[in-house]
Design a protein around this motif. Structure first.
Motif, PDB file in Angstrom:
ATOM      1  N   LEU A  42       0.924  -1.312   0.071  1.00  0.00           N
ATOM      2  CA  LEU A  42      -0.242   0.036  -0.378  1.00  0.00           C
ATOM      3  C   LEU A  42       0.739   1.653   0.443  1.00  0.00           C
ATOM      4  O   LEU A  42       0.551   2.504  -0.672  1.00  0.00           O
ATOM      5  CB  LEU A  42      -1.260  -0.342   1.325  1.00  0.00           C
ATOM      6  CG  LEU A  42      -1.799   1.495   1.193  1.00  0.00           C
ATOM      7  CD1 LEU A  42      -2.736   1.207   0.026  1.00  0.00           C
ATOM      8  CD2 LEU A  42      -2.763   0.928   2.525  1.00  0.00           C
ATOM      9  N   LYS A  46       1.202   4.306  -3.274  1.00  0.00           N
ATOM     10  CA  LYS A  46       0.374   5.367  -2.898  1.00  0.00           C
ATOM     11  C   LYS A  46       1.914   6.179  -2.807  1.00  0.00           C
ATOM     12  O   LYS A  46       0.931   7.093  -3.657  1.00  0.00           O
ATOM     13  CB  LYS A  46       0.477   5.386  -1.121  1.00  0.00           C
ATOM     14  CG  LYS A  46      -0.972   5.538  -0.462  1.00  0.00           C
ATOM     15  CD  LYS A  46      -0.983   5.186   0.684  1.00  0.00           C
ATOM     16  CE  LYS A  46      -1.850   4.850   1.598  1.00  0.00           C
ATOM     17  NZ  LYS A  46      -2.632   5.217   3.700  1.00  0.00           N
ATOM     18  N   ASN A  66      -6.510   7.488   1.052  1.00  0.00           N
ATOM     19  CA  ASN A  66      -6.284   6.803   1.524  1.00  0.00           C
ATOM     20  C   ASN A  66      -6.452   5.196   1.350  1.00  0.00           C
ATOM     21  O   ASN A  66      -7.847   4.947   2.050  1.00  0.00           O
ATOM     22  CB  ASN A  66      -6.467   6.636   3.052  1.00  0.00           C
ATOM     23  CG  ASN A  66      -5.944   7.917   4.091  1.00  0.00           C
ATOM     24  OD1 ASN A  66      -4.136   6.958   3.693  1.00  0.00           O
ATOM     25  ND2 ASN A  66      -6.406   8.464   4.538  1.00  0.00           N
ATOM     26  N   THR A  68      -7.492   1.635   0.328  1.00  0.00           N
ATOM     27  CA  THR A  68      -7.241  -0.270   0.558  1.00  0.00           C
ATOM     28  C   THR A  68      -7.323  -0.811  -0.693  1.00  0.00           C
ATOM     29  O   THR A  68      -8.214  -0.434  -1.176  1.00  0.00           O
ATOM     30  CB  THR A  68      -9.188   0.119   1.576  1.00  0.00           C
ATOM     31  OG1 THR A  68      -8.648   0.559   2.373  1.00  0.00           O
ATOM     32  CG2 THR A  68      -8.404  -1.869   1.993  1.00  0.00           C
ATOM     33  N   PHE A  70      -8.229  -4.421  -1.978  1.00  0.00           N
ATOM     34  CA  PHE A  70      -9.094  -5.239  -1.668  1.00  0.00           C
ATOM     35  C   PHE A  70      -8.455  -6.290  -2.855  1.00  0.00           C
ATOM     36  O   PHE A  70      -8.654  -7.565  -2.608  1.00  0.00           O
ATOM     37  CB  PHE A  70     -10.229  -4.524  -2.594  1.00  0.00           C
ATOM     38  CG  PHE A  70     -11.461  -3.498  -1.473  1.00  0.00           C
ATOM     39  CD1 PHE A  70     -11.804  -4.750  -0.522  1.00  0.00           C
ATOM     40  CD2 PHE A  70     -11.062  -2.081  -1.451  1.00  0.00           C
ATOM     41  CE1 PHE A  70     -12.447  -3.674   0.702  1.00  0.00           C
ATOM     42  CE2 PHE A  70     -11.993  -2.149  -0.885  1.00  0.00           C
ATOM     43  CZ  PHE A  70     -12.021  -2.017   0.923  1.00  0.00           C
ATOM     44  N   THR A 119      -8.600  -0.636  -5.283  1.00  0.00           N
ATOM     45  CA  THR A 119      -8.708  -0.474  -4.734  1.00  0.00           C
ATOM     46  C   THR A 119     -10.112   0.073  -3.975  1.00  0.00           C
ATOM     47  O   THR A 119     -10.807   0.633  -4.926  1.00  0.00           O
ATOM     48  CB  THR A 119      -7.712   0.998  -4.336  1.00  0.00           C
ATOM     49  OG1 THR A 119      -8.726   1.872  -5.760  1.00  0.00           O
ATOM     50  CG2 THR A 119      -6.588   0.664  -4.532  1.00  0.00           C
TER      51      THR A 119
END
Length: 120
Positions: A42, A46, A66, A68, A70, A119
């Motif tokens: 991650l 980013k 932010n 995530t 998946f 994401t």
């Protein structure tokens, strides 16, 4: 697995806040069982998103603050397959009928992994 720097090759809005990032990265020269930790993947993703935003000529190009991860959809990864698990990004041997995780200390640094990060 300590993946190399992630390069974004494109992204697509999937709706409902979900996004797909087409990306590529080099594999690790010394794969560790269990792969790369989710938090490390991650962080690398980013950074790749931020780098792509800074280089974009379209001011509307922005990733989520932010995200995530998946899922990871494995594309062309040579004989390997990238697999997203609860702990992070693993590498499976696509040439093995059982699709088992590759061996401890395997060198996959010559492989470019082409994947899509899903994401939200």
């Amino acid at each position: 697995m300590a993946i190399g720097a992630i390069t974004l090759n494109g992204s697509m809005n999937l709706g409902n806040g979900a996004r797909a990032y087409q990306a590529s990265f080099a594999g690790d020269a010394d794969y560790l069982t269990g792969g790369t930790l989710a938090a490390d993947v991650l962080t690398a993703l980013k950074l790749a998103i931020k780098t792509a935003e800074l280089a974009a000529t379209d001011t509307n190009v922005r990733g989520p603050e932010n995200p995530t991860i998946f899922d990871v959809i494995s594309g062309d990864c040579g004989q390997y397959e990238a697999y997203w698990s609860a702990t992070g990004l693993k590498v499976l041997d696509g040439g093995d009928a059982t699709r088992a995780e590759i061996a401890l200390h395997a060198d996959v640094s010559a492989t470019t992994f082409n994947v899509s990060f899903i994401t939200k």
